[in-house]
Scaffold this active site. Structure first.
Site, PDB file in Angstrom:
ATOM      1  N   LYS A 134      -1.726  -1.410  -3.863  1.00 45.97           N
ATOM      2  CA  LYS A 134      -2.781  -0.404  -3.753  1.00 45.97           C
ATOM      3  C   LYS A 134      -2.072   0.933  -3.900  1.00 45.97           C
ATOM      4  O   LYS A 134      -1.362   1.373  -3.002  1.00 45.97           O
ATOM      5  CB  LYS A 134      -3.503  -0.506  -2.412  1.00 45.97           C
ATOM      6  CG  LYS A 134      -4.554   0.574  -2.202  1.00 45.97           C
ATOM      7  CD  LYS A 134      -5.172   0.530  -0.816  1.00 45.97           C
ATOM      8  CE  LYS A 134      -6.162   1.690  -0.643  1.00 45.97           C
ATOM      9  NZ  LYS A 134      -6.737   1.722   0.733  1.00 45.97           N
TER      10      LYS A 134
ATOM     11  N   TYR B 162       0.848  -1.193   0.000  1.00 48.11           N
ATOM     12  CA  TYR B 162       0.000   0.000   0.000  1.00 48.11           C
ATOM     13  C   TYR B 162       0.876   1.232   0.000  1.00 48.11           C
ATOM     14  O   TYR B 162       1.630   1.470   0.946  1.00 48.11           O
ATOM     15  CB  TYR B 162      -0.915  -0.045   1.235  1.00 48.11           C
ATOM     16  CG  TYR B 162      -1.894   1.101   1.379  1.00 48.11           C
ATOM     17  CD1 TYR B 162      -2.214   1.957   0.325  1.00 48.11           C
ATOM     18  CD2 TYR B 162      -2.526   1.316   2.601  1.00 48.11           C
ATOM     19  CE1 TYR B 162      -3.122   2.983   0.475  1.00 48.11           C
ATOM     20  CE2 TYR B 162      -3.446   2.340   2.767  1.00 48.11           C
ATOM     21  CZ  TYR B 162      -3.738   3.170   1.709  1.00 48.11           C
ATOM     22  OH  TYR B 162      -4.642   4.196   1.869  1.00 48.11           O
TER      23      TYR B 162
END
Length: 296
Positions: free
Chosen positions: A164, A136
């Site tokens: 992400k 992320y």
């Protein structure tokens, strides 16, 4: 769960009672509703889930409940990030033990490690547990950007299965998509960039607004995946005001206000977050009505 991640995943909010304790019934109902709306994956205990203000026991319980309610139907990508690598390893092992299918690991916040240290951090976690890892990147929260070259260095290792990407840089995201290996998915970390990221060849989004309007975000991703750009554009236009409203104050303040208006949970947050400012409430309610998320 071995195929490449794709579609829409909801970064789940964590419901609390008015007394401030975990609302297990509301969480179970939220998970069931998300799956009924066609959600492709669920992500408990990320920043949207207020993970940083959950106790260790609460964090475990949120993921346990999500895993139980999902019951193997879709991936459960458990947040396990920390700016202390050893804590991240300990939490990762616990998430694996309670049945998560994947781990979400954010770049360490506050420490501001250089790129080579980010690689060392993520590899240490991968060495210590067996679950596939979603990286992320959210420099607006962490203070450090995972550069495209660094992401691609990690992506070459099959233990890292997706990113992400919430850098806000379409150029950076496109560079990752262009050069990533076949197994590695690229998921937008910004709702408003879902169409753009998928147009570049990304696989979908890990979404905040899908807490509130899961069906629209699922339909947008599915339209892009089948190449129906006209339908995807129409859905993107429809959801855009709700995305704007979902970030009128720090996430997840507006999302919880919306879900409270919809009768799905209380608006209770953990300090230092506070409920939505009154000045925003009329606009937020109007937008919920406009997109069909709230009955008039």
């Amino acid at each position: 769960m071995t195929s490449r991640l794709r579609g829409c995943g909801t970064a789940l909010v964590t419901p609390f009672t008015t007394g401030g304790v975990l609302d297990e019934d509301a969480l179970r109902a939220l998970v069931d509703w998300q799956i009924a709306q066609g959600m492709h994956m669920l992500i408990p205990c990320g920043s949207t889930g207020e993970a940083v203000t959950l106790s260790a026991a609460e964090h475990r319980r949120v993921v346990e409940i999500t895993v139980e309610q999902v019951n193997g139907r879709i991936p459960v990508i458990a947040g396990a990030g920390s700016n202390d690598t050893q804590k991240a390893i300990t939490l990762s092992r616990e998430m694996q033990a309670i049945g998560a299918t994947h781990l979400l690991h954010v770049t360490p916040m506050y420490n501001k490690p250089p790129q080579r240290a980010l690689v060392a951090h993520f590899r240490a976690i991968a060495d210590a547990c067996d679950l596939p890892i979603v990286i992320y990147n959210v420099p607006g929260r962490t203070g450090v950007n995972l550069e495209a070259r660094t992401c691609l260095e990690l992506a070459a290792d099959p233990r890292f299965v997706a990113v992400k990407e919430a850098s806000g840089s379409v150029a950076q995201i496109a560079a990752i998509i262009r050069d990533r290996p076949e197994h590695f998915a690229v998921l937008s970390g910004d709702d408003g960039l879902t169409l753009a990221v998928m147009a570049h060849g990304g696989e979908g989004v890990i979404s905040v607004v899908s807490n509130v309007a899961p069906g629209i975000m699922v339909a947008l991703c599915e339209a892009m995946e089948r190449g129906d750009l006209a339908a995807a554009r129409a859905l993107d236009t429809r959801i855009a005001p709700l995305i704007d409203a979902a970030f009128v104050e720090s996430n997840p303040i507006p999302a919880k206000a919306m879900l409270s208006m919809m009768g799905r949970m209380t608006e209770t947050l953990r300090l230092p977050l506070v409920p939505l400012a009154d000045v925003h409430r009329p606009r937020v309610r109007d937008i919920l009505l406009q997109v069909g998320a709230l009955a008039s």
